[in-house]
Design a protein around this motif. Structure first.
Motif, PDB file in Angstrom:
ATOM      1  N   VAL A   1     -55.016   2.334   4.144  1.00  0.00           N
ATOM      2  CA  VAL A   1     -53.789   2.285   4.954  1.00  0.00           C
ATOM      3  C   VAL A   1     -52.557   2.185   3.795  1.00  0.00           C
ATOM      4  O   VAL A   1     -51.714   2.802   3.777  1.00  0.00           O
ATOM      5  CB  VAL A   1     -53.714   0.845   5.306  1.00  0.00           C
ATOM      6  CG1 VAL A   1     -52.288   0.508   5.662  1.00  0.00           C
ATOM      7  CG2 VAL A   1     -54.623   0.899   6.790  1.00  0.00           C
ATOM      8  N   LEU A   2     -53.025   1.868   2.322  1.00  0.00           N
ATOM      9  CA  LEU A   2     -52.235   1.554   1.309  1.00  0.00           C
ATOM     10  C   LEU A   2     -51.598   2.884   0.795  1.00  0.00           C
ATOM     11  O   LEU A   2     -50.690   3.052   0.201  1.00  0.00           O
ATOM     12  CB  LEU A   2     -52.739   0.939   0.189  1.00  0.00           C
ATOM     13  CG  LEU A   2     -52.792  -0.838   0.244  1.00  0.00           C
ATOM     14  CD1 LEU A   2     -53.472  -1.300  -0.883  1.00  0.00           C
ATOM     15  CD2 LEU A   2     -51.320  -1.305   0.425  1.00  0.00           C
ATOM     16  N   THR A   3     -52.587   3.854   0.959  1.00  0.00           N
ATOM     17  CA  THR A   3     -52.210   5.262   0.520  1.00  0.00           C
ATOM     18  C   THR A   3     -51.355   5.996   1.622  1.00  0.00           C
ATOM     19  O   THR A   3     -51.149   7.396   1.011  1.00  0.00           O
ATOM     20  CB  THR A   3     -53.605   5.835   0.107  1.00  0.00           C
ATOM     21  OG1 THR A   3     -54.335   6.130   1.523  1.00  0.00           O
ATOM     22  CG2 THR A   3     -54.509   5.367  -1.060  1.00  0.00           C
ATOM     23  N   THR A   4     -51.023   5.616   2.493  1.00  0.00           N
ATOM     24  CA  THR A   4     -50.168   6.461   3.559  1.00  0.00           C
ATOM     25  C   THR A   4     -48.815   6.095   3.341  1.00  0.00           C
ATOM     26  O   THR A   4     -48.463   5.111   2.704  1.00  0.00           O
ATOM     27  CB  THR A   4     -50.693   5.897   5.123  1.00  0.00           C
ATOM     28  OG1 THR A   4     -50.361   4.628   5.265  1.00  0.00           O
ATOM     29  CG2 THR A   4     -52.001   6.120   5.360  1.00  0.00           C
ATOM     30  N   ASN A   5     -47.974   7.002   4.004  1.00  0.00           N
ATOM     31  CA  ASN A   5     -46.334   6.765   3.646  1.00  0.00           C
ATOM     32  C   ASN A   5     -46.047   5.399   4.294  1.00  0.00           C
ATOM     33  O   ASN A   5     -44.806   4.944   3.869  1.00  0.00           O
ATOM     34  CB  ASN A   5     -45.845   7.989   4.215  1.00  0.00           C
ATOM     35  CG  ASN A   5     -45.570   8.986   3.088  1.00  0.00           C
ATOM     36  OD1 ASN A   5     -45.655   8.673   1.925  1.00  0.00           O
ATOM     37  ND2 ASN A   5     -45.454  10.291   3.450  1.00  0.00           N
ATOM     38  N   ASN A   6     -46.518   4.865   5.453  1.00  0.00           N
ATOM     39  CA  ASN A   6     -46.295   4.003   6.153  1.00  0.00           C
ATOM     40  C   ASN A   6     -47.364   2.621   6.075  1.00  0.00           C
ATOM     41  O   ASN A   6     -48.558   2.870   6.749  1.00  0.00           O
ATOM     42  CB  ASN A   6     -45.905   4.379   7.624  1.00  0.00           C
ATOM     43  CG  ASN A   6     -45.513   3.001   8.301  1.00  0.00           C
ATOM     44  OD1 ASN A   6     -45.355   1.989   7.899  1.00  0.00           O
ATOM     45  ND2 ASN A   6     -45.534   3.184   9.821  1.00  0.00           N
ATOM     46  N   LYS A   7     -46.977   1.778   5.250  1.00  0.00           N
ATOM     47  CA  LYS A   7     -48.044   0.710   4.807  1.00  0.00           C
ATOM     48  C   LYS A   7     -47.943  -0.380   5.857  1.00  0.00           C
ATOM     49  O   LYS A   7     -48.983  -1.055   5.869  1.00  0.00           O
ATOM     50  CB  LYS A   7     -47.880   0.109   3.457  1.00  0.00           C
ATOM     51  CG  LYS A   7     -47.937   1.034   2.493  1.00  0.00           C
ATOM     52  CD  LYS A   7     -47.790   0.195   1.015  1.00  0.00           C
ATOM     53  CE  LYS A   7     -47.411   1.258  -0.150  1.00  0.00           C
ATOM     54  NZ  LYS A   7     -46.196   1.982  -0.139  1.00  0.00           N
ATOM     55  N   LYS A   8     -46.989  -0.177   7.079  1.00  0.00           N
ATOM     56  CA  LYS A   8     -46.985  -1.466   7.905  1.00  0.00           C
ATOM     57  C   LYS A   8     -48.247  -1.387   8.770  1.00  0.00           C
ATOM     58  O   LYS A   8     -48.195  -0.397   9.351  1.00  0.00           O
ATOM     59  CB  LYS A   8     -45.522  -1.200   8.302  1.00  0.00           C
ATOM     60  CG  LYS A   8     -44.997  -2.464   9.095  1.00  0.00           C
ATOM     61  CD  LYS A   8     -44.567  -3.448   7.889  1.00  0.00           C
ATOM     62  CE  LYS A   8     -43.882  -4.689   8.475  1.00  0.00           C
ATOM     63  NZ  LYS A   8     -43.317  -5.724   7.483  1.00  0.00           N
ATOM     64  N   THR A   9     -48.859  -2.455   9.172  1.00  0.00           N
ATOM     65  CA  THR A   9     -49.928  -2.438  10.288  1.00  0.00           C
ATOM     66  C   THR A   9     -49.487  -3.848  11.166  1.00  0.00           C
ATOM     67  O   THR A   9     -48.828  -4.636  10.211  1.00  0.00           O
ATOM     68  CB  THR A   9     -51.230  -2.547   9.518  1.00  0.00           C
ATOM     69  OG1 THR A   9     -51.419  -4.044   9.477  1.00  0.00           O
ATOM     70  CG2 THR A   9     -51.607  -1.720   8.436  1.00  0.00           C
ATOM     71  N   PRO A  10     -49.741  -3.834  12.234  1.00  0.00           N
ATOM     72  CA  PRO A  10     -49.715  -5.061  13.130  1.00  0.00           C
ATOM     73  C   PRO A  10     -50.719  -6.188  13.044  1.00  0.00           C
ATOM     74  O   PRO A  10     -50.524  -7.074  13.838  1.00  0.00           O
ATOM     75  CB  PRO A  10     -49.453  -4.264  14.421  1.00  0.00           C
ATOM     76  CG  PRO A  10     -50.465  -3.278  14.680  1.00  0.00           C
ATOM     77  CD  PRO A  10     -50.462  -2.739  13.125  1.00  0.00           C
TER      78      PRO A  10
END
Ligand code: CP
Length: 312
Positions: free
Chosen positions: A32-41
């Motif tokens: 998740v941290l390596t993606t452009n959008n780090k936000k998860t719900p």
């Protein structure tokens, strides 16, 4: 599978399976941290409080970022800026935070056992972010995660932990965790900074750092903790560096592909030479990044545990 306890107080209390669960979950969080959008719900609607009675850069910020990346409400209380400075007890402070609907309280405290006391007195999950000389479990988890990423397994690896073992909660948590995961831990440092009876934890104790370094897969330096020393336990930092510091020559005793690690902050030129700290074998920066992934994993597992209990 889930974590057995509502709290994460130390690696002494975790099973090998629970440690593996945290490290596996951290792998997903690292993605998740390596993606452009780090936000998860994952932590939407959850409230996370950091309660720090000692200074911190890495641990506090990484917990705060982990909470925010996962959509939790996050707030920080430091002892100096809160009613602790007016004499409020740890239990009263904890209960006050609890009554505001907090789901997780992350505490760093100079007294060993403070997180355990807090955990017994609040409904929220408590995470130990370092208690005195006892444990720093999230640091050891991120250290194990970093080694796993680079070496593929912990089983059978030779890990040399060097320096101020006596005052080091990082060393204690790593010893509990790494030995459970099948690694062979060697330690060395000044004899005045070696806890008596430490060999009973399953580590090999060496008289010199050179002996502990031979054929090591991982070389872990520790910060000398001058703030916890009431009397001088070694002559000068210069002497310390001469006899116990890790420089290029000493590092050559370890395996060619050995990893150089340090929990930070580093006393540059004391525990590690600048060449070793900034060299190709150093994974100190990766440790910092992995701290966020591991803390995301822990927050996820502890808050998920609560909701699966409620739904039963
Ligand atoms: N390793 C570690 O605990 O660093 P901080 O004191 O900066 O949190």
């Amino acid at each position: 599978m889930t974590l057995k306890s509502k709290d994460l107080l130390g690696l002494k209390d975790l099973t090998k399976e629970e440690i593996s669960l945290i490290l596996d979950t951290a792998k997903t969080m690292k993605y998740v941290l390596t993606t452009n959008n780090k936000k998860t719900p994952h932590l939407q609607g959850k409230s996370i409080i950091t309660l720090f009675y000692e200074n911190s850069t890495r641990t506090r910020l990484s917990f705060e970022l982990a909470s925010k990346y996962m959509s939790a409400s996050a707030a920080n209380i430091s002892a100096s800026g809160s009613s602790v400075a007016k004499g409020e007890t740890l239990i009263d402070t904890g209960k006050t935070i609890d009554m505001m609907g907090s789901d997780v309280i992350i505490i760093r405290h100079p007294m060993s056992g403070a997180p355990h006391l807090l955990a017994r007195n609040v409904k929220a999950s408590v995470i130990n972010a370092g208690d005195g000389m006892n444990e720093h479990p999230t640091q050891a988890l991120l250290d194990m995660f970093t080694i796993l990423e680079k070496k593929g397994s912990l089983q059978g690896l030779k890990i040399a932990i060097l320096g101020d073992i006596y005052h080091s909660r990082v060393a204690r948590s790593n010893i509990w965790g790494l030995t459970k995961m099948g690694a062979e831990v060697s330690i060395a440092g000044p004899s005045t900074l070696m806890p008596s009876g430490i060999e009973q934890t399953g580590v090999k104790v060496y008289n010199t750092v050179q002996e502990a370094l031979i054929d090591a897969d991982v070389v872990m330096g520790l910060r000398i903790q001058l703030e916890r020393q009431k009397k001088g336990l070694f002559p000068t930092t210069r002497e310390y560096s001469r006899f116990f510091g890790i420089d290029e020559k000493r590092l050559r005793l370890a395996k060619e592909d050995a990893l150089v690690m340090h929990p930070g902050p580093v006393n540059r030129g004391v525990e590690l030479s600048t060449f070793v700290m900034d060299g190709e074998q150093s994974v100190i920066n990766e440790q910092v990044t992995n701290g966020v992934a591991v803390r995301m994993a822990l927050l996820y597992l502890l808050t998920r545990r609560g909701s699966s209990e409620n739904s039963n």
